[in-house]
Design a protein around this motif. Structure first.
Motif, PDB file in Angstrom:
ATOM      1  N   GLU A  41     -30.667  11.274 -15.322  1.00  0.00           N
ATOM      2  CA  GLU A  41     -30.931  10.819 -16.686  1.00  0.00           C
ATOM      3  C   GLU A  41     -31.514   9.410 -16.738  1.00  0.00           C
ATOM      4  OE1 GLU A  41     -26.424  10.308 -15.957  1.00  0.00           O
ATOM      5  OE2 GLU A  41     -27.997  11.789 -15.523  1.00  0.00           O
ATOM      6  N   GLN A  42     -31.560   8.702 -15.607  1.00  0.00           N
ATOM      7  CA  GLN A  42     -32.167   7.374 -15.575  1.00  0.00           C
ATOM      8  C   GLN A  42     -33.587   7.405 -15.017  1.00  0.00           C
ATOM      9  OE1 GLN A  42     -27.907   5.328 -14.493  1.00  0.00           O
ATOM     10  NE2 GLN A  42     -29.701   4.163 -13.888  1.00  0.00           N
ATOM     11  N   ILE A  43     -34.118   8.593 -14.768  1.00  0.00           N
ATOM     12  CA  ILE A  43     -35.476   8.735 -14.243  1.00  0.00           C
ATOM     13  C   ILE A  43     -36.308   9.571 -15.204  1.00  0.00           C
ATOM     14  CG2 ILE A  43     -36.882   9.645 -12.354  1.00  0.00           C
ATOM     15  CD1 ILE A  43     -34.606   9.043 -10.451  1.00  0.00           C
ATOM     16  N   HIS A  44     -37.451   9.024 -15.603  1.00  0.00           N
ATOM     17  CA  HIS A  44     -38.360   9.722 -16.518  1.00  0.00           C
ATOM     18  C   HIS A  44     -39.623  10.083 -15.753  1.00  0.00           C
ATOM     19  CE1 HIS A  44     -40.028  10.791 -20.446  1.00  0.00           C
ATOM     20  NE2 HIS A  44     -41.165  10.252 -20.033  1.00  0.00           N
ATOM     21  N   VAL A  45     -39.954  11.367 -15.729  1.00  0.00           N
ATOM     22  CA  VAL A  45     -41.116  11.853 -14.984  1.00  0.00           C
ATOM     23  C   VAL A  45     -42.215  12.243 -15.963  1.00  0.00           C
ATOM     24  CG1 VAL A  45     -41.954  13.564 -13.344  1.00  0.00           C
ATOM     25  CG2 VAL A  45     -39.630  12.657 -13.111  1.00  0.00           C
ATOM     26  N   ILE A  46     -43.426  11.762 -15.689  1.00  0.00           N
ATOM     27  CA  ILE A  46     -44.589  12.028 -16.538  1.00  0.00           C
ATOM     28  C   ILE A  46     -45.612  12.819 -15.737  1.00  0.00           C
ATOM     29  CG2 ILE A  46     -46.534  10.956 -17.763  1.00  0.00           C
ATOM     30  CD1 ILE A  46     -44.744   8.499 -18.178  1.00  0.00           C
ATOM     31  N   GLN A  47     -46.207  13.840 -16.346  1.00  0.00           N
ATOM     32  CA  GLN A  47     -47.346  14.522 -15.742  1.00  0.00           C
ATOM     33  C   GLN A  47     -48.618  13.870 -16.271  1.00  0.00           C
ATOM     34  OE1 GLN A  47     -47.866  18.781 -16.463  1.00  0.00           O
ATOM     35  NE2 GLN A  47     -48.588  19.035 -14.343  1.00  0.00           N
ATOM     36  N   TYR A  48     -49.379  13.310 -15.361  1.00  0.00           N
ATOM     37  CA  TYR A  48     -50.585  12.550 -15.703  1.00  0.00           C
ATOM     38  C   TYR A  48     -51.516  13.336 -16.624  1.00  0.00           C
ATOM     39  CZ  TYR A  48     -55.221  10.475 -14.773  1.00  0.00           C
ATOM     40  OH  TYR A  48     -56.481   9.927 -14.883  1.00  0.00           O
ATOM     41  N   GLU A  49     -51.696  14.612 -16.333  1.00  0.00           N
ATOM     42  CA  GLU A  49     -52.628  15.426 -17.102  1.00  0.00           C
ATOM     43  C   GLU A  49     -52.176  15.593 -18.553  1.00  0.00           C
ATOM     44  OE1 GLU A  49     -53.473  15.750 -12.966  1.00  0.00           O
ATOM     45  OE2 GLU A  49     -51.582  16.103 -14.024  1.00  0.00           O
TER      46      GLU A  49
ATOM     47  N   ALA B 247     -39.641  22.344  -7.061  1.00  0.00           N
ATOM     48  CA  ALA B 247     -38.265  22.769  -6.816  1.00  0.00           C
ATOM     49  C   ALA B 247     -37.293  21.612  -7.022  1.00  0.00           C
ATOM     50  CB  ALA B 247     -38.139  23.335  -5.401  1.00  0.00           C
ATOM     51  N   VAL B 248     -37.675  20.425  -6.566  1.00  0.00           N
ATOM     52  CA  VAL B 248     -36.830  19.238  -6.722  1.00  0.00           C
ATOM     53  C   VAL B 248     -36.713  18.861  -8.201  1.00  0.00           C
ATOM     54  CG1 VAL B 248     -36.666  16.759  -6.247  1.00  0.00           C
ATOM     55  CG2 VAL B 248     -37.296  18.339  -4.426  1.00  0.00           C
ATOM     56  N   LEU B 249     -37.835  18.819  -8.908  1.00  0.00           N
ATOM     57  CA  LEU B 249     -37.812  18.455 -10.321  1.00  0.00           C
ATOM     58  C   LEU B 249     -36.988  19.454 -11.135  1.00  0.00           C
ATOM     59  CD1 LEU B 249     -41.522  17.357 -10.913  1.00  0.00           C
ATOM     60  CD2 LEU B 249     -39.541  15.903 -10.477  1.00  0.00           C
ATOM     61  N   HIS B 250     -37.107  20.721 -10.803  1.00  0.00           N
ATOM     62  CA  HIS B 250     -36.343  21.746 -11.522  1.00  0.00           C
ATOM     63  C   HIS B 250     -34.855  21.634 -11.196  1.00  0.00           C
ATOM     64  CE1 HIS B 250     -34.972  25.875 -12.570  1.00  0.00           C
ATOM     65  NE2 HIS B 250     -35.811  25.688 -13.573  1.00  0.00           N
ATOM     66  N   LYS B 251     -34.534  21.373  -9.951  1.00  0.00           N
ATOM     67  CA  LYS B 251     -33.133  21.234  -9.534  1.00  0.00           C
ATOM     68  C   LYS B 251     -32.426  20.130 -10.311  1.00  0.00           C
ATOM     69  CE  LYS B 251     -30.382  19.675  -5.559  1.00  0.00           C
ATOM     70  NZ  LYS B 251     -30.438  19.236  -4.136  1.00  0.00           N
ATOM     71  N   TYR B 252     -33.108  19.020 -10.532  1.00  0.00           N
ATOM     72  CA  TYR B 252     -32.499  17.876 -11.219  1.00  0.00           C
ATOM     73  C   TYR B 252     -32.752  17.882 -12.727  1.00  0.00           C
ATOM     74  CZ  TYR B 252     -31.246  15.749  -6.767  1.00  0.00           C
ATOM     75  OH  TYR B 252     -30.680  15.491  -5.539  1.00  0.00           O
ATOM     76  N   GLY B 253     -33.303  18.964 -13.242  1.00  0.00           N
ATOM     77  CA  GLY B 253     -33.482  19.088 -14.683  1.00  0.00           C
ATOM     78  C   GLY B 253     -34.589  18.242 -15.258  1.00  0.00           C
TER      79      GLY B 253
END
Length: 393
Positions: A277-285, A353-359
Motif C-alpha cells: 500500500e506504500q507503492i504506487h505503480v503507473i503504466q506509462y502508456e 505475476a509479481v504485480l498481481h500477487k501484491y495487488g
C-alpha cells in the motif's frame, strides 16, 4: 522635607531596580527552567510506519529555549525534525506519535524510476502542486550514489546535511508546520532494489514510492537514444537500434541482477521490502494517453494525499526524444523485432505475476494488452520486404 531632586533620584533608582528584576526573571525563564515532557512513541500505521510495535515511553528533559517556544509540547515531531541532519535523526523523529498540525512525513514520497518512463514529466507536474514543496533538484541520487547504495552506513555527514536541508528544504517544511509534501525523483534507485529496498525500509519505513513502467522495448530504445543524443556515447554511435537492443541494452538477456534485468527482479525486491500500500505503480502508456492522463494523475494524487485536479495544466512532455528523433519510426527487420518481443516476454510475464500477487494490478491481461498493442502496431508497419517502422510507445 527632602529636596525635590533627592525624591526624583530615588524614583529613578526604584525604576532601575524594577527593570533589573524583570531582566533577571527573563533570564531565569528562558535559560534555567527545566521542562519535562513525556512522549509516547509507537511504530503504528497512524504515523505512516508499517507494523504496530509495543508502546514505548520516553521522558525527554530539555532546557527551555526559544526553540521550546517555537515548538510547544503538542508538536514534538516538528521540534525533533528541526535539528536533523542525518537519516537516523529523521527515523527517530518519525517515531514520535504526536504530530500536531503536521500532515505529511519528511520526506513524504520518492519517484524512484524507471528511467525513460515520464519521471521528469511527473516531477515537473507535482512540483507545481500547491501542497508540494519543490526540491532543489530532481535527481540528487543521494541514497544511491551519495551513500554508495548503503544508507545510512555510507552516507557522508556533509552530503546528508545537504540532502535534508537543501534538497528537501527541511526548514521550509518546518515553517509550513509539516503541511507541505516533500519529495525528489532519483531514478537510479529502483534498479538497485536488492541493496536499497531493505536498507531504505530500515531507515525510512514511512516513505511512499512511485514507480512508472513502460513497454520494455520502447523504454530500452529510449535509453539508447538518450545516451547518443545527449552524451554522444553508447551503442547507437556504432550500430543500428535493433542490434543495440539485442546485444547492449537493459533487455539484452544478461545474467539476473538488479541492474541487468528489466522489471521483474527489482520490482520484486521493492514489493518484498515495503508494504504494497506504500507503492504506487503507473503504466506509462496509460499516463501518456490524452484521455487517460487526468484520471491517472488524480489516482496518483489520491495515493499521495494531495488535492486532485490541481495543477490544471496537463502533464507536459519533458526530456522526450520520440517526437524529435525519427518520429516516422526506426527501420528494423521484422524478424529482429520478433526476436526482441521473444526476449522481453518472460520478464513481462514475471512482472505481471509479481504485480498481481501484491495487488498492484487487477488484471494481468488488461496491463499486457497495452503493451501487446504496441508490438502489434509495429508489426503491422512492416512492408513487403519485412522491414518495419518501429515507433516507441
Amino acid at each position: 522635607m527632602q529636596p525635590v531632586n533627592y525624591r526624583k533620584r530615588k524614583r529613578r533608582q526604584a525604576a532601575g531596580l524594577l527593570l533589573l528584576v524583570i531582566l533577571l526573571l527573563g533570564i531565569w525563564r528562558f535559560g534555567n527552567t527545566r521542562a519535562v515532557y513525556s512522549y509516547t512513541i509507537s511504530q503504528d500505521t497512524s504515523s505512516g510506519i508499517h507494523g504496530a510495535g509495543d508502546l514505548l515511553e520516553r521522558d525527554i528533559t530539555t532546557t527551555t529555549t526559544l526553540t521550546d517556544l517555537r515548538f510547544p509540547p503538542e508538536t514534538p515531531f516538528l521540534k525533533a525534525l528541526s535539528s536533523c541532519d542525518t537519516l537516523e535523526c529523521l527515523r527517530d523523529a518519525h517515531q514520535l506519535r504526536h504530530r500536531g498540525r503536521a500532515k505529511y512525513n519528511f520526506p513524504h514520497f520518492l519517484i524512484i524510476g524507471f528511467q525513460k518512463t515520464a519521471t521528469t514529466s511527473l516531477y515537473g507536474h507535482l512540483a507545481e502542486h500547491p501542497q508540494v514543496l519543490k526540491p532543489s533538484g530532481k535527481e540528487p541520487e543521494f541514497l544511491s550514489f551519495g551513500c554508495r547504495y548503503r544508507p545510512p552506513a555510507d552516507c557522508p555527514l556533509h552530503a546528508s546535511q545537504r540532502y535534508i536541508n537543501t534538497t528537501l528544504r527541511l526548514q521550509e517544511f518546518i515553517e509550513a508546520e509539516g503541511r507541505l509534501s516533500t519529495f525528489e525523483a532519483s531514478t537510479h534507485i529502483v534498479r538497485a532494489g536488492d541493496y536499497l529496498a531493505p536498507a531504505m525500509y530500515e531507515i525510512l519505513p514511512w516513505l511512499k514510492l512511485v514507480i512508472s513502467l513502460r513497454e520494455p522495448i520502447s523504454r530500452a530504445a529510449s535509453m539508447l537514444i538518450h545516451l547518443k543524443d545527449l552524451n554522444k556515447q553508447g551503442c547507437l554511435m556504432m550500430k543500428n537500434l535493433g542490434e543495440c537492443l539485442l546485444t547492449e541494452s537493459q533487455i539484452h538477456g544478461a545474467p539476473s541482477g538488479a541492474r541487468t534485468t528489466n522489471y521483474s527482479f527489482p520490482m520484486t525486491t521493492w514489493l518484498d521490502a515495503y508494504p504494497a500500500e506504500q507503492i504506487h505503480v503507473i503504466q506509462y502508456e496509460e499516463l501518456t494517453e490524452e484521455d487517460r492522463q487526468a484520471p491517472e494523475l488524480d489516482r496518483l494524487k489520491t495515493f499521495l494525499g494531495l488535492k486532485t485536479g490541481v495543477p490544471q495544466s496537463p502533464l507536459g512532455v519533458h526530456n522526450s526524444r520520440k517526437y524529435k528523433i525519427r518520429p516516422q519510426g526506426w527501420k528494423m527487420p521484422k524478424q529482429q523485432y520478433l526476436d526482441l518481443i521473444e526476449m522481453v516476454r518472460p520478464d513481462v510475464d514475471a512482472l505481471l505475476a509479481v504485480l498481481h500477487k501484491y495487488g498492484k494490478i487487477k488484471s494481468k491481461d488488461t496491463w499486457l494488452d497495452r503493451w501487446k498493442q504496441v508490438w502489434d502496431d509495429n508489426l503491422k508497419s512492416c512492408n513487403e520486404d519485412d522491414v518495419c517502422s518501429i515507433l516507441l510507445s
